[in-house]
Design an enzyme around this catalytic site. Structure first.
Site, PDB file in Angstrom:
ATOM      1  N   SER A  69       0.827  -1.196   0.000  1.00 39.39           N
ATOM      2  CA  SER A  69       0.000   0.000   0.000  1.00 39.39           C
ATOM      3  C   SER A  69       0.865   1.251   0.000  1.00 39.39           C
ATOM      4  O   SER A  69       1.899   1.286   0.679  1.00 39.39           O
ATOM      5  CB  SER A  69      -0.906   0.021   1.239  1.00 39.39           C
ATOM      6  N   TYR A  72       1.131 -11.074   3.715  1.00 42.77           N
ATOM      7  CA  TYR A  72       1.123  -9.735   4.306  1.00 42.77           C
ATOM      8  C   TYR A  72       1.765  -9.844   5.680  1.00 42.77           C
ATOM      9  O   TYR A  72       1.878 -10.946   6.243  1.00 42.77           O
ATOM     10  CB  TYR A  72      -0.310  -9.195   4.410  1.00 42.77           C
ATOM     11  N   ASN A 111       2.868   3.157   3.293  1.00 40.31           N
ATOM     12  CA  ASN A 111       3.151   2.212   4.366  1.00 40.31           C
ATOM     13  C   ASN A 111       4.661   2.118   4.554  1.00 40.31           C
ATOM     14  O   ASN A 111       5.368   1.546   3.729  1.00 40.31           O
ATOM     15  CB  ASN A 111       2.568   0.839   4.013  1.00 40.31           C
ATOM     16  N   TYR A 141     -11.763   1.367  -2.000  1.00 36.33           N
ATOM     17  CA  TYR A 141     -10.327   1.063  -1.965  1.00 36.33           C
ATOM     18  C   TYR A 141     -10.107  -0.422  -1.673  1.00 36.33           C
ATOM     19  O   TYR A 141      -9.315  -1.096  -2.351  1.00 36.33           O
ATOM     20  CB  TYR A 141      -9.664   1.931  -0.902  1.00 36.33           C
ATOM     21  N   ALA A 188     -11.145  -2.936  -4.440  1.00 31.27           N
ATOM     22  CA  ALA A 188     -10.184  -3.055  -5.539  1.00 31.27           C
ATOM     23  C   ALA A 188      -9.093  -4.069  -5.221  1.00 31.27           C
ATOM     24  O   ALA A 188      -8.524  -4.687  -6.130  1.00 31.27           O
ATOM     25  CB  ALA A 188      -9.554  -1.695  -5.830  1.00 31.27           C
ATOM     26  N   GLU A 189      -8.804  -4.277  -3.939  1.00 30.41           N
ATOM     27  CA  GLU A 189      -7.743  -5.196  -3.535  1.00 30.41           C
ATOM     28  C   GLU A 189      -8.237  -6.613  -3.275  1.00 30.41           C
ATOM     29  O   GLU A 189      -7.506  -7.585  -3.500  1.00 30.41           O
ATOM     30  CB  GLU A 189      -7.063  -4.678  -2.262  1.00 30.41           C
TER      31      GLU A 189
END
Length: 247
Positions: free
Chosen positions: A33, A198, A36, A174, A177-178
């Site tokens: 992102s 992640y 970050n 947002y 979209a991910e």
């Protein structure tokens, strides 16, 4: 169950199936992102070295959709929001590319792409529509997205204030979209299986990988927390032992 991948990172697959997919080693997707600070060029270099040592294919995908709207929702003028978003997106791509180059890994095995590059992908389009549908019709899914939104932008809210409806809507767009890449990366990228990696466990993990109904990740989609494997781990992720779930 923690997997010590090497001296630099530890891997925590969310379920036993996720662990099996990790062991297959077909593909890993590392989402990044803008803004970050965790994803420095040095960190990306370490992740790239780790990834190519374990997976046949590696994708870094960085978010570049709705970033200007996110800034706008939190007080920036449209012009300032656009400039800030453009700056952040260029900076995150620059850090990823530098990290990959500094890793010394064969670049043919690593791709760096923006989320917007998949807008014309028909599988991505279908998954995106499904995400939007479940946001409107599934209370559990929506609640998970609300928790994700707070995770990402809670620190930006003035103390004692809650998100407005307009701020929440932008956050949903947002996230929507991910989320296709957490649901079915294999179909989007035409790979046998994939691990979404992640550095912290996300609130949507339970919704997509643990519950029995609703919108769920496909059987060849995995999720794993991949984080620094030394004493720096807790500081880097903000995680606790209770959050380290792997069946």
């Amino acid at each position: 169950m923690t997997i010590s991948a090497d001296a630099s990172f530890e891997v925590l697959p969310f379920t036993r199936t996720c662990r099996h997919i990790w062991e297959d080693g077909d593909h890993v997707l590392i989402g990044v992102s803008p803004g970050n600070s965790y994803f420095s060029a040095e960190r990306v270099a370490g992740l790239a070295r780790w990834a190519v040592s374990r997976f046949a294919q590696v994708d870094f995908v960085y978010a570049d959709l709705h970033v200007d709207r996110m800034f706008g929702a939190f007080g920036y003028t449209p012009e300032h929001a656009g400039r800030r978003a453009s700056k952040e997106i260029k900076a995150v791509r620059r850090r990823i590319v530098k990290g990959v180059e500094d890793s010394g890994s064969p670049h043919a095995e690593i791709r760096v792409r923006a989320l917007s590059e998949f807008l014309a992908n028909p599988v991505y389009q279908l998954l995106h529509r499904r995400v939007l549908h479940f946001l409107e019709t599934d209370d559990t899914f929506r609640k998970g997205c609300e928790e994700m939104a707070l995770h990402f932008i809670g620190s930006k809210l003035p103390e004692g204030e809650s998100m407005t409806d307009s701020q929440l809507r932008v956050c949903f767009d947002y996230l929507a979209a991910e989320l296709p890449f957490f649901i079915d990366t294999p179909s989007i990228l035409d790979v046998p299986s994939s691990v979404a990696a992640y550095h912290v466990r996300m609130p949507m993990t339970d919704v997509l990988f643990a519950r029995g109904g609703g919108l769920r990740a496909t059987r060849n989609q995995a999720y794993a927390v991949v984080r620094p494997g030394t004493e720096d781990s807790a500081a880097a992720t903000g995680g606790s032992a209770d959050e380290r779930r792997a069946a």
